[in-house]
Enzyme design. Structure first.
Site, short mmCIF file in Angstrom:
data_model
loop_
_atom_site.label_atom_id
_atom_site.label_comp_id
_atom_site.label_asym_id
_atom_site.label_seq_id
_atom_site.Cartn_x
_atom_site.Cartn_y
_atom_site.Cartn_z
N SER A 128 0.88 -1.66 0.18
CA SER A 128 -0.03 -0.15 0.23
C SER A 128 0.85 1.55 -0.23
O SER A 128 0.25 2.29 -0.51
CB SER A 128 -0.96 -0.28 0.93
OG SER A 128 -2.02 -0.94 0.71
N THR A 191 -6.06 -17.55 2.98
CA THR A 191 -5.78 -18.73 3.48
C THR A 191 -4.70 -18.99 2.68
O THR A 191 -4.04 -18.45 2.08
CB THR A 191 -6.87 -20.10 3.63
OG1 THR A 191 -6.98 -20.84 1.79
CG2 THR A 191 -8.21 -19.85 3.74
N TYR A 228 -10.49 3.70 5.75
CA TYR A 228 -9.47 3.13 4.99
C TYR A 228 -9.99 1.67 3.56
O TYR A 228 -10.85 0.80 3.93
CB TYR A 228 -8.13 2.56 6.00
CG TYR A 228 -7.19 2.90 4.82
CD1 TYR A 228 -5.94 3.16 4.47
CD2 TYR A 228 -6.61 1.22 4.70
CE1 TYR A 228 -4.94 3.33 4.06
CE2 TYR A 228 -5.76 1.02 3.58
CZ TYR A 228 -4.32 1.80 3.16
OH TYR A 228 -3.82 0.91 2.67
#
Length: 424
Positions: A128, A191, A228
């Site tokens: 990010s 997962t 966010y």
């Protein structure tokens, strides 16, 4: 393979002319990985009595916001912070720079098979933190009058958002007030087994947005709240490509990486490798016997948020950005203009204490000692990193570590590193 706690490495500090060798002391979150533009944020406890000057929703601040003197750099506290999660990370790297002290340190190993030390100049995936680069390009386009931040996204991308949506101002994409929904774990594998199996899958921006907008929006009025997420930046990246005719990775390269000579930073579109020296990324995958084994996931589809950099290059980028080398004054102000709105689901322990704490591409965090820093965190499978600085650039931090829990941003470790740097 059984995971053993990595060995420690020493850090090097320079403070007020003294150089010392120090021995090692033994946020709303989007689906991660290929959706790496979404990440969590550090949880910072609110100070008991925070000065009023530390709260500013206009972004019209200077220096470290409070006028508080920065504490002397403490190399031992920094090294202890880096080594505080031996059971959750394989390697850690940090650089502190600026007039108020210099320090570099590492912990753990770059390769659990060979035991090679973490390279101090190692490259890592940004996740990010790529948002800050996209935001900078968007602000440059606004300065060139190629996009109006107050106009709705639908004007520029008429077929991307559902017809039922209200007008979504471009600015709200960048400061997380757009009201766009996020991907869920049902949209992409999260997962450990699924991450390993699908880490080379390609997910175009248009696909990610199309999946996200099938979900309910978190609030109805764009601009009235902040939360966010990643979807707004997927749309922003699509907007860059629509306005320029180039991929957003190409625009980042020509507008930022090349002018700043960030030679160790890349914005790959399809290359699955991490070039140059680096620490490998791992994920703990459960075994049938109830234990787990670490699987190397260093190579993966870069996807959204797939930039790669170093602590030195990110420090150079952050310095140039804050000094106004990349943006004219009007657009520069957007970086620090935190909306005066509630943060959806916010609490007193959030950086905004229930109010918004993101501006365009940057977040604001006020630490318990009253020092305010600006920066961005990022995470993707096997890699978590961040960059923070006081507004006056007197002390800057860039860190990276390799978590073994998939795309998790280890908030406890992030908070320790941040606090050891600015509020020991």
């Amino acid at each position: 393979m059984t995971f053993k706690p990595p060995s420690s490495n020493a850090g090097t500090a320079t403070t007020a002319g003294r150089r010392r060798r120090v021995p090692m002391a033994a946020l709303a979150c989007a689906v991660l990985g290929v959706v790496a533009l979404g990440t969590a944020v550090p949880a910072v406890a609110a100070p008991a009595a925070r000065p009023a000057a530390a709260v500013d929703c206009t972004g019209d601040t200077t220096g470290n916001t409070t006028g508080n003197r920065l504490p002397e750099l403490d190399p031992q506290a920094l090294q202890q912070a880096l080594s505080s999660a031996p059971d959750r990370v394989t390697g850690v790297l940090a650089r502190v720079n600026g007039p108020d002290g210099h320090w570099t340190g590492t912990y753990g190993t770059a390769d659990i098979t060979t035991g090679a030390p973490v390279p101090v100049d190692g490259r890592f995936r940004l996740g990010s933190v790529t948002k800050t680069f996209i935001a900078t390009v968007m602000l440059q386009l606004a300065a060139e009058d190629r996009v109006d931040l107050d106009q709705p996204v639908q004007r520029y991308l008429p077929d991307v958002l559902p017809d039922s949506y209200p007008p979504i101002p471009v600015r709200t994409l960048l400061n997380f007030t757009s009201s766009l929904p996020e991907l869920t774990p049902d949209d992409l594998p999260t997962t450990p087994d699924g991450i390993v199996e699908h880490r080379f899958d390609d997910h175009p921006l248009s696909e990610l947005v199309a999946k996200a907008v099938r979900h309910e929006r978190p609030f109805t009025e764009p601009g009235c709240m902040q939360v966010y997420g990643a979807t707004g930046y997927y749309v922003a990246a699509m907007l860059v490509e629509n306005l320029t005719g180039h991929t957003y990775q190409q625009e980042i390269t020509t507008r930022i990486l090349q002018p700043l000579h960030l030679r160790d930073t890349t914005a790959p579109q399809t290359d699955t490798t991490v070039p140059g020296p680096h620490s490998d990324g791992y994920i703990a995958v459960p075994r049938p016997d109830g234990g787990s084994q670490l699987v190397d996931i260093t190579e993966q589809n870069p996807g959204a948020g797939g930039m790669i950099s170093t602590t030195a290059d990110l420090d150079r980028f952050l310095t140039a950005l804050f000094r106004g080398r990349l943006l004219p004054p009007t657009e520069q102000a957007e970086l620090f203009d935190v909306p005066d709105v509630p943060y959806l689901g916010g609490t007193a322990h959030d950086p905004g204490q229930g109010r918004a704490y993101y501006a365009v591409g940057l977040m604001r965090v006020t630490l318990p000692n009253g020092v305010t820093v600006w920066g961005k965190t990022g995470t993707t499978f096997g890699y978590t990193n961040g960059m923070f600085t006081t507004r006056d650039l007197r002390r800057r931090l860039v860190y990276s570590f390799n978590p073994t829990t998939g795309g998790g941003n280890d908030l406890a470790l992030v908070t320790r590193i941040l606090s050891a740097t600015f509020a020991p």
